[in-house]
Scaffold this motif. Structure first.
Motif, short mmCIF file in Angstrom:
data_model
loop_
_atom_site.label_atom_id
_atom_site.label_comp_id
_atom_site.label_asym_id
_atom_site.label_seq_id
_atom_site.Cartn_x
_atom_site.Cartn_y
_atom_site.Cartn_z
N VAL A 43 0.85 -1.20 0.00
CA VAL A 43 0.00 0.00 0.00
C VAL A 43 0.88 1.24 0.00
O VAL A 43 0.60 2.21 -0.74
N GLU A 44 1.93 1.24 0.78
CA GLU A 44 2.85 2.38 0.76
C GLU A 44 3.43 2.57 -0.64
O GLU A 44 3.50 3.69 -1.16
N PRO A 47 3.73 10.16 8.45
CA PRO A 47 4.58 9.23 9.21
C PRO A 47 4.01 7.81 9.29
O PRO A 47 4.77 6.87 9.52
N ASP A 48 2.71 7.66 9.07
CA ASP A 48 2.08 6.33 9.18
C ASP A 48 1.88 5.63 7.84
O ASP A 48 1.17 4.64 7.76
N LEU A 49 2.50 6.14 6.79
CA LEU A 49 2.29 5.58 5.46
C LEU A 49 2.65 4.10 5.37
O LEU A 49 2.10 3.38 4.56
N SER A 50 3.55 3.66 6.21
CA SER A 50 3.99 2.26 6.15
C SER A 50 3.26 1.37 7.16
O SER A 50 3.58 0.20 7.29
N ARG A 51 2.25 1.92 7.84
CA ARG A 51 1.53 1.12 8.85
C ARG A 51 0.02 1.34 8.78
O ARG A 51 -0.65 1.59 9.76
N PHE A 52 -0.50 1.22 7.56
CA PHE A 52 -1.94 1.44 7.37
C PHE A 52 -2.79 0.40 8.08
O PHE A 52 -3.85 0.71 8.59
N TYR A 53 -2.34 -0.84 8.08
CA TYR A 53 -3.13 -1.86 8.77
C TYR A 53 -3.37 -1.45 10.22
O TYR A 53 -4.49 -1.45 10.70
N GLU A 54 -2.32 -1.05 10.91
CA GLU A 54 -2.44 -0.66 12.32
C GLU A 54 -3.27 0.62 12.45
O GLU A 54 -4.10 0.74 13.35
N LEU A 55 -3.06 1.56 11.57
CA LEU A 55 -3.76 2.84 11.61
C LEU A 55 -5.27 2.67 11.48
O LEU A 55 -6.04 3.38 12.13
N TYR A 56 -5.69 1.73 10.66
CA TYR A 56 -7.12 1.55 10.39
C TYR A 56 -7.77 0.47 11.26
O TYR A 56 -8.77 -0.11 10.88
N GLN A 57 -7.22 0.23 12.43
CA GLN A 57 -7.84 -0.71 13.37
C GLN A 57 -8.71 0.01 14.40
O GLN A 57 -9.32 -0.63 15.25
#
Length: 157
Positions: free
Chosen positions: A14-15, A37-47
């Protein structure tokens, strides 16, 4: 082609999708998603509650994605976030499918949907207007995306 919710193993793809699109449109600069800063952690961000990110997968590759997230200080408004499609996916109907899925989700929790983009992304601006988003004269709020200069809102009810 399959549309599904993001999975943890999708973060890097995704990144890469987002960065590829930003480079294509000359938006690989501060004040856009490029600097998130969260571009590489979308899974965690969208929980979090009332948030979700979906990806479109074709032949095992992520070719497009879109998210719904809350807007700080506006509990009845969500934001359409990080909607990007690789060049090969454009014109295939995948964007319409992703928009339909994301807005159906958003209607469960929010009354309106906001988005920010860049005016030089002409096709994206036409797409949003075609799907009922109304152009705003100014952003809903000041965000880290200070390079975004086109803002839209759509009633969901």
């Amino acid at each position: 082609m399959n549309i599904r919710e993001i999975q943890e193993q999708d973060n890097q793809d995704v990144e890469q999708l987002i960065r590829t699109c930003l480079i294509e449109f000359g938006a690989n600069k501060p004040g856009t998603a490029w600097s998130d800063p969260d571009l590489s952690r979308f899974y965690e961000l969208y929980q979090k509650d009332k948030t979700q990110y979906w990806v479109a997968v074709k032949d095992g590759r992520i070719i497009a994605g879109v998210g719904i997230g809350g807007v700080s200080g506006f509990p009845t408004i969500c934001e359409l976030q990080k909607m990007y499609a690789l060049q090969e996916a454009r014109g295939t109907g995948v964007a319409e499918q992703l928009l339909e899925v994301s807005l159906a989700f958003a209607k469960q929790y929010y009354e309106a949907c906001y988005l920010e983009t860049i005016h030089t992304m002409h096709a994206a601006n036409r797409f949003y207007q075609k799907h009922g988003f109304q152009k705003l004269d100014e952003p809903l709020l000041k965000t880290e995306h200070f390079s975004c200069d086109a803002w839209y809102m759509k009633a969901l009810q």
